[in-house]
Design a protein around this motif. Structure first.
Motif, PDB file in Angstrom:
ATOM      1  N   GLY A 424       0.809  -1.216   0.000  1.00 26.90           N
ATOM      2  CA  GLY A 424       0.000   0.000   0.000  1.00 26.90           C
ATOM      3  C   GLY A 424       0.838   1.259   0.000  1.00 26.90           C
ATOM      4  N   THR A 425       1.873   1.290   0.841  1.00 25.01           N
ATOM      5  CA  THR A 425       2.716   2.488   0.910  1.00 25.01           C
ATOM      6  C   THR A 425       3.511   2.674  -0.375  1.00 25.01           C
ATOM      7  OG1 THR A 425       2.918   2.184   3.299  1.00 25.01           O
ATOM      8  CG2 THR A 425       4.496   3.649   2.238  1.00 25.01           C
ATOM      9  N   SER A 426       4.090   1.604  -0.898  1.00 25.99           N
ATOM     10  CA  SER A 426       4.908   1.716  -2.112  1.00 25.99           C
ATOM     11  C   SER A 426       4.071   2.196  -3.298  1.00 25.99           C
ATOM     12  CB  SER A 426       5.549   0.365  -2.434  1.00 25.99           C
ATOM     13  OG  SER A 426       6.422  -0.036  -1.422  1.00 25.99           O
ATOM     14  N   LEU A 427       2.973   1.526  -3.558  1.00 23.01           N
ATOM     15  CA  LEU A 427       2.154   1.879  -4.713  1.00 23.01           C
ATOM     16  C   LEU A 427       1.466   3.230  -4.525  1.00 23.01           C
ATOM     17  CD1 LEU A 427       0.586  -1.613  -5.519  1.00 23.01           C
ATOM     18  CD2 LEU A 427       2.444  -0.451  -6.705  1.00 23.01           C
ATOM     19  N   GLY A 428       1.002   3.513  -3.302  1.00 22.29           N
ATOM     20  CA  GLY A 428       0.353   4.800  -3.060  1.00 22.29           C
ATOM     21  C   GLY A 428       1.303   5.965  -3.235  1.00 22.29           C
ATOM     22  N   THR A 429       2.528   5.834  -2.721  1.00 26.44           N
ATOM     23  CA  THR A 429       3.513   6.904  -2.867  1.00 26.44           C
ATOM     24  C   THR A 429       3.948   7.056  -4.319  1.00 26.44           C
ATOM     25  OG1 THR A 429       4.304   6.372  -0.644  1.00 26.44           O
ATOM     26  CG2 THR A 429       5.685   7.789  -1.996  1.00 26.44           C
ATOM     27  N   ALA A 430       4.145   5.947  -5.019  1.00 26.56           N
ATOM     28  CA  ALA A 430       4.533   6.025  -6.425  1.00 26.56           C
ATOM     29  C   ALA A 430       3.431   6.661  -7.262  1.00 26.56           C
ATOM     30  CB  ALA A 430       4.849   4.622  -6.954  1.00 26.56           C
ATOM     31  N   ARG A 431       2.188   6.301  -6.986  1.00 30.23           N
ATOM     32  CA  ARG A 431       1.072   6.906  -7.734  1.00 30.23           C
ATOM     33  C   ARG A 431       1.032   8.419  -7.511  1.00 30.23           C
ATOM     34  NH1 ARG A 431      -3.434   4.692  -9.901  1.00 30.23           N
ATOM     35  NH2 ARG A 431      -2.971   2.684  -8.905  1.00 30.23           N
ATOM     36  N   ARG A 432       1.288   8.831  -6.283  1.00 35.50           N
ATOM     37  CA  ARG A 432       1.296  10.265  -6.000  1.00 35.50           C
ATOM     38  C   ARG A 432       2.443  10.961  -6.731  1.00 35.50           C
ATOM     39  NH1 ARG A 432       1.936  12.931   0.074  1.00 35.50           N
ATOM     40  NH2 ARG A 432       1.941  15.125  -0.596  1.00 35.50           N
ATOM     41  N   ALA A 433       3.632  10.315  -6.761  1.00 39.87           N
ATOM     42  CA  ALA A 433       4.774  10.914  -7.456  1.00 39.87           C
ATOM     43  C   ALA A 433       4.530  11.021  -8.954  1.00 39.87           C
ATOM     44  CB  ALA A 433       6.037  10.091  -7.190  1.00 39.87           C
ATOM     45  N   LEU A 434       3.768  10.092  -9.516  1.00 35.40           N
ATOM     46  CA  LEU A 434       3.508  10.107 -10.955  1.00 35.40           C
ATOM     47  C   LEU A 434       2.521  11.188 -11.375  1.00 35.40           C
ATOM     48  CD1 LEU A 434       3.350   6.265 -11.653  1.00 35.40           C
ATOM     49  CD2 LEU A 434       5.126   7.852 -12.368  1.00 35.40           C
ATOM     50  N   ARG A 435       1.871  11.834 -10.425  1.00 35.08           N
ATOM     51  CA  ARG A 435       0.972  12.934 -10.781  1.00 35.08           C
ATOM     52  C   ARG A 435       1.739  14.142 -11.291  1.00 35.08           C
ATOM     53  NH1 ARG A 435      -2.879  12.769  -5.344  1.00 35.08           N
ATOM     54  NH2 ARG A 435      -3.830  10.709  -5.746  1.00 35.08           N
ATOM     55  N   THR A 436       3.023  14.250 -10.896  1.00 39.62           N
ATOM     56  CA  THR A 436       3.847  15.352 -11.386  1.00 39.62           C
ATOM     57  C   THR A 436       4.254  15.075 -12.828  1.00 39.62           C
ATOM     58  OG1 THR A 436       4.733  15.663  -9.158  1.00 39.62           O
ATOM     59  CG2 THR A 436       5.949  16.681 -10.965  1.00 39.62           C
ATOM     60  N   PRO A 437       4.102  16.035 -13.727  1.00 38.68           N
ATOM     61  CA  PRO A 437       4.544  15.819 -15.110  1.00 38.68           C
ATOM     62  C   PRO A 437       6.008  15.389 -15.167  1.00 38.68           C
ATOM     63  CG  PRO A 437       3.244  17.829 -14.946  1.00 38.68           C
ATOM     64  CD  PRO A 437       3.463  17.350 -13.546  1.00 38.68           C
ATOM     65  N   ALA A 438       6.323  14.530 -16.133  1.00 41.04           N
ATOM     66  CA  ALA A 438       7.661  13.946 -16.211  1.00 41.04           C
ATOM     67  C   ALA A 438       8.750  15.011 -16.327  1.00 41.04           C
ATOM     68  CB  ALA A 438       7.724  12.978 -17.395  1.00 41.04           C
ATOM     69  N   VAL A 439       8.532  16.007 -17.182  1.00 36.32           N
ATOM     70  CA  VAL A 439       9.546  17.057 -17.357  1.00 36.32           C
ATOM     71  C   VAL A 439       9.771  17.816 -16.054  1.00 36.32           C
ATOM     72  CG1 VAL A 439      10.103  19.177 -18.590  1.00 36.32           C
ATOM     73  CG2 VAL A 439       9.025  17.275 -19.811  1.00 36.32           C
ATOM     74  N   ASP A 440       8.681  18.135 -15.334  1.00 36.77           N
ATOM     75  CA  ASP A 440       8.810  18.860 -14.072  1.00 36.77           C
ATOM     76  C   ASP A 440       9.533  18.013 -13.033  1.00 36.77           C
ATOM     77  OD1 ASP A 440       7.455  20.918 -15.232  1.00 36.77           O
ATOM     78  OD2 ASP A 440       5.508  20.413 -14.328  1.00 36.77           O
ATOM     79  N   ALA A 441       9.242  16.697 -12.990  1.00 37.06           N
ATOM     80  CA  ALA A 441       9.885  15.813 -12.026  1.00 37.06           C
ATOM     81  C   ALA A 441      11.388  15.763 -12.250  1.00 37.06           C
ATOM     82  CB  ALA A 441       9.288  14.417 -12.097  1.00 37.06           C
ATOM     83  N   VAL A 442      11.813  15.653 -13.497  1.00 36.61           N
ATOM     84  CA  VAL A 442      13.240  15.602 -13.796  1.00 36.61           C
ATOM     85  C   VAL A 442      13.906  16.937 -13.493  1.00 36.61           C
ATOM     86  CG1 VAL A 442      14.932  15.303 -15.632  1.00 36.61           C
ATOM     87  CG2 VAL A 442      12.946  13.804 -15.518  1.00 36.61           C
ATOM     88  N   THR A 443      13.243  18.038 -13.838  1.00 38.27           N
ATOM     89  CA  THR A 443      13.834  19.362 -13.647  1.00 38.27           C
ATOM     90  C   THR A 443      13.968  19.713 -12.180  1.00 38.27           C
ATOM     91  OG1 THR A 443      12.858  20.081 -15.738  1.00 38.27           O
ATOM     92  CG2 THR A 443      13.611  21.802 -14.209  1.00 38.27           C
ATOM     93  N   VAL A 444      12.888  19.458 -11.395  1.00 35.99           N
ATOM     94  CA  VAL A 444      12.920  19.805  -9.978  1.00 35.99           C
ATOM     95  C   VAL A 444      13.942  18.966  -9.231  1.00 35.99           C
ATOM     96  CG1 VAL A 444      11.569  19.796  -7.858  1.00 35.99           C
ATOM     97  CG2 VAL A 444      10.544  20.630  -9.963  1.00 35.99           C
ATOM     98  N   ALA A 445      13.954  17.658  -9.534  1.00 32.59           N
ATOM     99  CA  ALA A 445      14.888  16.780  -8.829  1.00 32.59           C
ATOM    100  C   ALA A 445      16.331  17.086  -9.167  1.00 32.59           C
ATOM    101  CB  ALA A 445      14.578  15.307  -9.138  1.00 32.59           C
ATOM    102  N   ALA A 446      16.544  17.559 -10.398  1.00 30.81           N
ATOM    103  CA  ALA A 446      17.913  17.887 -10.798  1.00 30.81           C
ATOM    104  C   ALA A 446      18.420  19.120 -10.111  1.00 30.81           C
ATOM    105  CB  ALA A 446      17.963  18.069 -12.319  1.00 30.81           C
TER     106      ALA A 446
END
Length: 446
Positions: A424-446
């Motif tokens: 539950g924790t793994s899939l729930g957290t991953a689903r929440r992280a995937l709500r961020t657009p891919a480009v934004d996720a890469v840019t912010v994390a970088a």
């Protein structure tokens, strides 16, 4: 550095929320049972009541201290690992490893003390409730009044502070050594030696059961402590054991799970050391809960079938076992949720890169799901082995049977809790992280 630590906590309180929660709950439990020492030391307490409360406070305090350290250590280890870039930047600006350690240890100490302060009120109420439960069960005389004093406060503040400061020191030392390019073969050897020592001690405790008389009241202690030590040993050796298991499962995972199964096996092999914080609470929870509940069930059935009434010692022992299992469940769940949430959230950039490379959100979730399934399987198998190793000797000596008569219901309930929390924790957290657009996720994390 202490001033910088205080500003860091004040400016970014969300980062330390998991540590605060672990310290708060740990201090509540330690102070609640520490208040039993204060109550037992009060004037006018009879000997039987004082002994019942002292034994309960000592046993649960020992378990609680160990679990508080594990809970805070797992949370801080993940948090410090996520601050690798910040630590590297501080090194580049002239900070020494000793200064960085003082900063991180100072942050943790401040958070731990705040958690202990918040825990005083709930601990006072918990101590009163606990004394009331002891009265209702006949373990404490009806005229005993609850007390909350120096033992409760000293143990709660002391353990929360020492656990946080010690865990933070170890975590940041590993991070600064890694940032300086220092490899840790000695650390791996030390982990292996510690894990093997725990396994040997656990096996000794379990085998000692056969040398004890079947009517001995303390018979339960040997298999129970043996199972706990075996769980700790498996937990310490979890990274290397996971690597060997993945060597066997790589082919089946790729055949059953396709690309997702193949990627999950590679990710798990690459991140084995990081995932030790996930496997450790799961193995300890599974092994300790399984062994304690079944051993207590066998003992309760024996007392009931003998036709003898339950003594105060029997009631006290059952209460201790159930309380210990409750503490293990609470802290193991906290450790699992904290570690999984932090580790999965930290992978938002990785998820974004996978999506930019053509993976769909469903495929990313599939990889995370397979990883969680393998971790769950590994933790449950190792924990079950540790638990069964304590159950069988006790059942054989106490009842002349090999397996307990309680059936698999308790074991299935333990497995269901561990699997639900992990998946539950793994899939729930991953689903929440995937709500961020891919480009934004890469840019912010970088």
């Amino acid at each position: 550095m202490l001033f910088l630590a205080l500003r860091s906590v004040r400016k970014r309180p969300g980062r330390f929320l998991a540590t605060l929660l672990s310290a708060f709950l740990g201090a509540v439990i330690i102070m609640t049972f520490g208040s039993l020492h204060d109550t037992a030391a009060a004037p006018g307490i009879d000997e039987v009541s004082a002994e019942s409360m002292t034994v309960s406070a000592s046993v649960v305090g020992g378990y609680g201290s160990l679990l508080v350290f594990f809970a805070i250590a797992s949370t801080l280890t993940v948090g410090v690992r996520q601050r690798a870039e910040e630590i590297h930047l501080l090194r580049c600006t002239g900070a020494t490893p000793a200064q960085i350690r003082r900063m991180v240890v100072g942050e943790s100490a401040v958070v731990a003390l705040a958690g202990a302060v918040l825990a005083v009120g709930p601990a006072v109420l918990g101590g009163r409730l606990l004394v009331g439960l002891f009265k209702d069960s006949g373990q404490v005389a009806a005229d005993v009044g609850p007390a909350f004093g120096a033992m409760a406060l000293g143990s709660g503040f002391g353990i929360a502070f020492l656990a946080s400061a010690g865990a933070a020191f170890l975590a940041v030392r590993r991070a600064t050594n890694a940032g300086a390019g220092v490899r840790g073969p000695s650390r791996r050897r030390g982990r292996t030696v510690a894990g093997c020592a725990a396994l040997v001690a656990g096996a000794g405790g379990v085998l000692t059961t056969y040398a004890v008389d079947s009517t001995e009241e303390m018979l339960m202690a040997f298999p129970a402590y043996g199972a706990i030590l075996l769980s700790v040993g498996f937990a310490v050796l979890a990274p290397s054991l996971l690597g060997r298991l993945l060597g066997l499962l790589r082919g089946p995972l790729a055949a059953v799970g396709g690309a997702g199964g193949y990627l999950s096996a590679r990710n798990l092999r690459r991140r084995g050391a990081e995932l030790a914080g996930v496997l450790m609470p799961m193995i300890i929870f599974t092994g300790t809960a399984t062994a304690t509940l079944y051993i207590q069930g066998v003992e309760s059935d024996r007392v009931a079938s003998s036709g003898l009434g339950r003594t105060v010692a029997d009631t006290n022992l059952e209460t201790l076992n159930l309380v210990v299992v409750g503490i293990v469940v609470v802290f193991s769940c906290i450790m699992l949720v904290n570690s999984l949430y932090a580790a999965t959230t930290y992978r938002s950039r990785e998820f974004g890169q996978q999506r930019l490379a053509g993976a769909t959100p469903g495929q990313v979730l599939g990889v995370v799901g397979w990883e969680a399934a393998v971790l769950t399987l590994t933790g449950l198998v190792l924990g079950t082995v540790a638990g069964v190793a304590g159950i069988i000797p006790f059942t054989m000596v106490r009842t002349d049977r090999v397996l307990p008569g309680q059936g698999p219901g308790t074991w299935l309930a333990v497995m269901a809790v561990a699997a639900t929390v992990t998946l539950g924790t793994s899939l729930g957290t991953a689903r929440r992280a995937l709500r961020t657009p891919a480009v934004d996720a890469v840019t912010v994390a970088a």
